[in-house]
Design a protein around this motif. Sequence first.
Motif, PDB file in Angstrom:
ATOM      1  N   ARG A 106      -3.478   6.685  -1.440  1.00 39.09           N
ATOM      2  CA  ARG A 106      -4.677   5.848  -1.363  1.00 39.09           C
ATOM      3  C   ARG A 106      -4.654   4.777  -2.452  1.00 39.09           C
ATOM      4  O   ARG A 106      -5.615   4.575  -3.194  1.00 39.09           O
ATOM      5  CB  ARG A 106      -5.938   6.705  -1.480  1.00 39.09           C
ATOM      6  CG  ARG A 106      -6.108   7.708  -0.353  1.00 39.09           C
ATOM      7  CD  ARG A 106      -7.294   8.596  -0.578  1.00 39.09           C
ATOM      8  NE  ARG A 106      -7.362   9.657   0.430  1.00 39.09           N
ATOM      9  CZ  ARG A 106      -8.148  10.732   0.323  1.00 39.09           C
ATOM     10  NH1 ARG A 106      -8.924  10.882  -0.748  1.00 39.09           N
ATOM     11  NH2 ARG A 106      -8.147  11.645   1.272  1.00 39.09           N
ATOM     12  N   LEU A 107      -3.507   4.102  -2.523  1.00 38.41           N
ATOM     13  CA  LEU A 107      -3.265   3.123  -3.582  1.00 38.41           C
ATOM     14  C   LEU A 107      -2.877   1.780  -2.968  1.00 38.41           C
ATOM     15  O   LEU A 107      -2.033   1.718  -2.076  1.00 38.41           O
ATOM     16  CB  LEU A 107      -2.144   3.601  -4.507  1.00 38.41           C
ATOM     17  CG  LEU A 107      -1.717   2.656  -5.637  1.00 38.41           C
ATOM     18  CD1 LEU A 107      -2.836   2.484  -6.650  1.00 38.41           C
ATOM     19  CD2 LEU A 107      -0.445   3.190  -6.313  1.00 38.41           C
ATOM     20  N   ALA A 108      -3.501   0.710  -3.441  1.00 40.92           N
ATOM     21  CA  ALA A 108      -3.161  -0.649  -3.041  1.00 40.92           C
ATOM     22  C   ALA A 108      -2.592  -1.391  -4.242  1.00 40.92           C
ATOM     23  O   ALA A 108      -3.059  -1.221  -5.369  1.00 40.92           O
ATOM     24  CB  ALA A 108      -4.395  -1.378  -2.519  1.00 40.92           C
ATOM     25  N   VAL A 109      -1.576  -2.214  -3.997  1.00 41.78           N
ATOM     26  CA  VAL A 109      -0.960  -3.014  -5.047  1.00 41.78           C
ATOM     27  C   VAL A 109      -1.026  -4.468  -4.618  1.00 41.78           C
ATOM     28  O   VAL A 109      -0.550  -4.838  -3.540  1.00 41.78           O
ATOM     29  CB  VAL A 109       0.504  -2.592  -5.285  1.00 41.78           C
ATOM     30  CG1 VAL A 109       1.150  -3.479  -6.353  1.00 41.78           C
ATOM     31  CG2 VAL A 109       0.574  -1.129  -5.696  1.00 41.78           C
ATOM     32  N   GLU A 110      -1.618  -5.308  -5.461  1.00 43.46           N
ATOM     33  CA  GLU A 110      -1.831  -6.711  -5.144  1.00 43.46           C
ATOM     34  C   GLU A 110      -1.121  -7.615  -6.150  1.00 43.46           C
ATOM     35  O   GLU A 110      -1.056  -7.306  -7.346  1.00 43.46           O
ATOM     36  CB  GLU A 110      -3.330  -7.031  -5.177  1.00 43.46           C
ATOM     37  CG  GLU A 110      -4.142  -6.344  -4.081  1.00 43.46           C
ATOM     38  CD  GLU A 110      -4.145  -7.160  -2.809  1.00 43.46           C
ATOM     39  OE1 GLU A 110      -3.130  -7.097  -2.078  1.00 43.46           O
ATOM     40  OE2 GLU A 110      -5.139  -7.861  -2.571  1.00 43.46           O
ATOM     41  N   TYR A 111      -0.601  -8.743  -5.652  1.00 43.86           N
ATOM     42  CA  TYR A 111      -0.076  -9.769  -6.539  1.00 43.86           C
ATOM     43  C   TYR A 111      -1.114 -10.872  -6.670  1.00 43.86           C
ATOM     44  O   TYR A 111      -1.585 -11.421  -5.662  1.00 43.86           O
ATOM     45  CB  TYR A 111       1.237 -10.363  -6.018  1.00 43.86           C
ATOM     46  CG  TYR A 111       1.692 -11.519  -6.873  1.00 43.86           C
ATOM     47  CD1 TYR A 111       2.242 -11.281  -8.137  1.00 43.86           C
ATOM     48  CD2 TYR A 111       1.494 -12.838  -6.478  1.00 43.86           C
ATOM     49  CE1 TYR A 111       2.600 -12.319  -8.969  1.00 43.86           C
ATOM     50  CE2 TYR A 111       1.861 -13.895  -7.301  1.00 43.86           C
ATOM     51  CZ  TYR A 111       2.406 -13.623  -8.550  1.00 43.86           C
ATOM     52  OH  TYR A 111       2.750 -14.656  -9.383  1.00 43.86           O
ATOM     53  N   ARG A 119      -9.988   4.077  -2.206  1.00 42.06           N
ATOM     54  CA  ARG A 119      -8.699   3.511  -2.586  1.00 42.06           C
ATOM     55  C   ARG A 119      -8.785   2.893  -3.981  1.00 42.06           C
ATOM     56  O   ARG A 119      -9.827   2.390  -4.377  1.00 42.06           O
ATOM     57  CB  ARG A 119      -8.272   2.420  -1.611  1.00 42.06           C
ATOM     58  CG  ARG A 119      -7.343   2.860  -0.494  1.00 42.06           C
ATOM     59  CD  ARG A 119      -7.997   3.777   0.497  1.00 42.06           C
ATOM     60  NE  ARG A 119      -7.093   4.047   1.624  1.00 42.06           N
ATOM     61  CZ  ARG A 119      -7.409   4.816   2.637  1.00 42.06           C
ATOM     62  NH1 ARG A 119      -8.596   5.413   2.684  1.00 42.06           N
ATOM     63  NH2 ARG A 119      -6.549   5.015   3.621  1.00 42.06           N
ATOM     64  N   HIS A 120      -7.667   2.947  -4.683  1.00 40.59           N
ATOM     65  CA  HIS A 120      -7.565   2.320  -6.001  1.00 40.59           C
ATOM     66  C   HIS A 120      -6.683   1.084  -5.876  1.00 40.59           C
ATOM     67  O   HIS A 120      -5.683   1.090  -5.150  1.00 40.59           O
ATOM     68  CB  HIS A 120      -6.964   3.295  -7.011  1.00 40.59           C
ATOM     69  CG  HIS A 120      -6.744   2.706  -8.360  1.00 40.59           C
ATOM     70  ND1 HIS A 120      -7.769   2.257  -9.155  1.00 40.59           N
ATOM     71  CD2 HIS A 120      -5.589   2.475  -9.061  1.00 40.59           C
ATOM     72  CE1 HIS A 120      -7.273   1.781 -10.286  1.00 40.59           C
ATOM     73  NE2 HIS A 120      -5.963   1.905 -10.254  1.00 40.59           N
ATOM     74  N   ALA A 138       0.831  -1.205   0.000  1.00 40.97           N
ATOM     75  CA  ALA A 138       0.000   0.000   0.000  1.00 40.97           C
ATOM     76  C   ALA A 138       0.862   1.249   0.000  1.00 40.97           C
ATOM     77  O   ALA A 138       1.968   1.265   0.565  1.00 40.97           O
ATOM     78  CB  ALA A 138      -0.928   0.001   1.215  1.00 40.97           C
ATOM     79  N   PHE A 139       0.324   2.271  -0.646  1.00 41.13           N
ATOM     80  CA  PHE A 139       0.886   3.618  -0.605  1.00 41.13           C
ATOM     81  C   PHE A 139      -0.203   4.501  -0.004  1.00 41.13           C
ATOM     82  O   PHE A 139      -1.007   5.091  -0.739  1.00 41.13           O
ATOM     83  CB  PHE A 139       1.269   4.087  -2.005  1.00 41.13           C
ATOM     84  CG  PHE A 139       2.359   3.275  -2.637  1.00 41.13           C
ATOM     85  CD1 PHE A 139       3.692   3.636  -2.494  1.00 41.13           C
ATOM     86  CD2 PHE A 139       2.059   2.133  -3.364  1.00 41.13           C
ATOM     87  CE1 PHE A 139       4.703   2.884  -3.060  1.00 41.13           C
ATOM     88  CE2 PHE A 139       3.061   1.363  -3.939  1.00 41.13           C
ATOM     89  CZ  PHE A 139       4.391   1.742  -3.791  1.00 41.13           C
TER      90      PHE A 139
END
Length: 296
Positions: free
Chosen positions: A228-233, A255-256, A223-224
């Motif tokens: 308000r940014l989420a990064v998923e694998y 959040r995006h 997350a950042f």
Amino acid sequence: MLTGPFRGSDALRAGLLTRGVLRSRRFVRIFPDVYLPADLEPTFRVRSLAAYRFVEPRGGVLAGYSAADAFGASCEPSGAPVEVLAPTHLAAQPGLVAHQGPTDETVSVGGVRVTTRFRTAWDLGRSLPLPEAVVAVDALARVPTPGAPPRFDPFTLLDRRMRERGARNSLRLDEVVVLADPRSESPMETRMRLALVLAGFRPEVQYELRNAFGGFVARVDLAFPQARLAVEYDGAQHDDALDRERDIRIGALGRHVMRFQAVDVWLRRDRMIEAVEQQVRERTALIVAERLARRG
């Protein structure tokens, strides 16, 4: 006995088959005196067990990637050779890396002797290229071991380095343990995180998202928060329907979510980094503008 890797001499001595049958197409010789049923897929785990059958009479044990796999911390890249540790020199064998040294730091896992979880991390952390060394330490530090804490602190590897001054490649452990984070839930997640960290980002790991009342909504891989940014694998087992439902709940918090797969991490790394950088920059600027507008 003949459903997995076995020593041919043991099978002959037990009368389980004849020499002619052993040499037939029903079996495949993988190491000297070690055979597999021809219809058994030679996965990394199967090949590791075959290697153990080969070195066990010589006092050898599984080590490196093979030991990690035995602990359930599989982190080997595709095509990696299996690894063993033996007190005496072993002749080179295709697909096998044999290390020579004492085998006193071992445990039994499923009836197979392997280097301890900590010793395996010590070995892989010193011998692999930096990104893969971090992947291995993360995986081994994360996986639970009966009677041991769920995680060990990677920084304890530096304690060992102080005790074993001059150990080969041990100075590089400084960088490995600083980059390690056992909260990453899979080797590919670690690889994705490292790609971003080495590009200059500092994402939060396993970040919990909560609603305005403090209720738990979701936990995201990276997350950042400022953007308000989420990064998923998304691994092979991810569920598209569940992911969409989850993304809706996360989106309701403002959040995006960005999702990446193995092909992005392995083959499109620069594009992945650029996409995250663009989203962080644009979303951060938008949030700052919104705050300024409210103040005005």
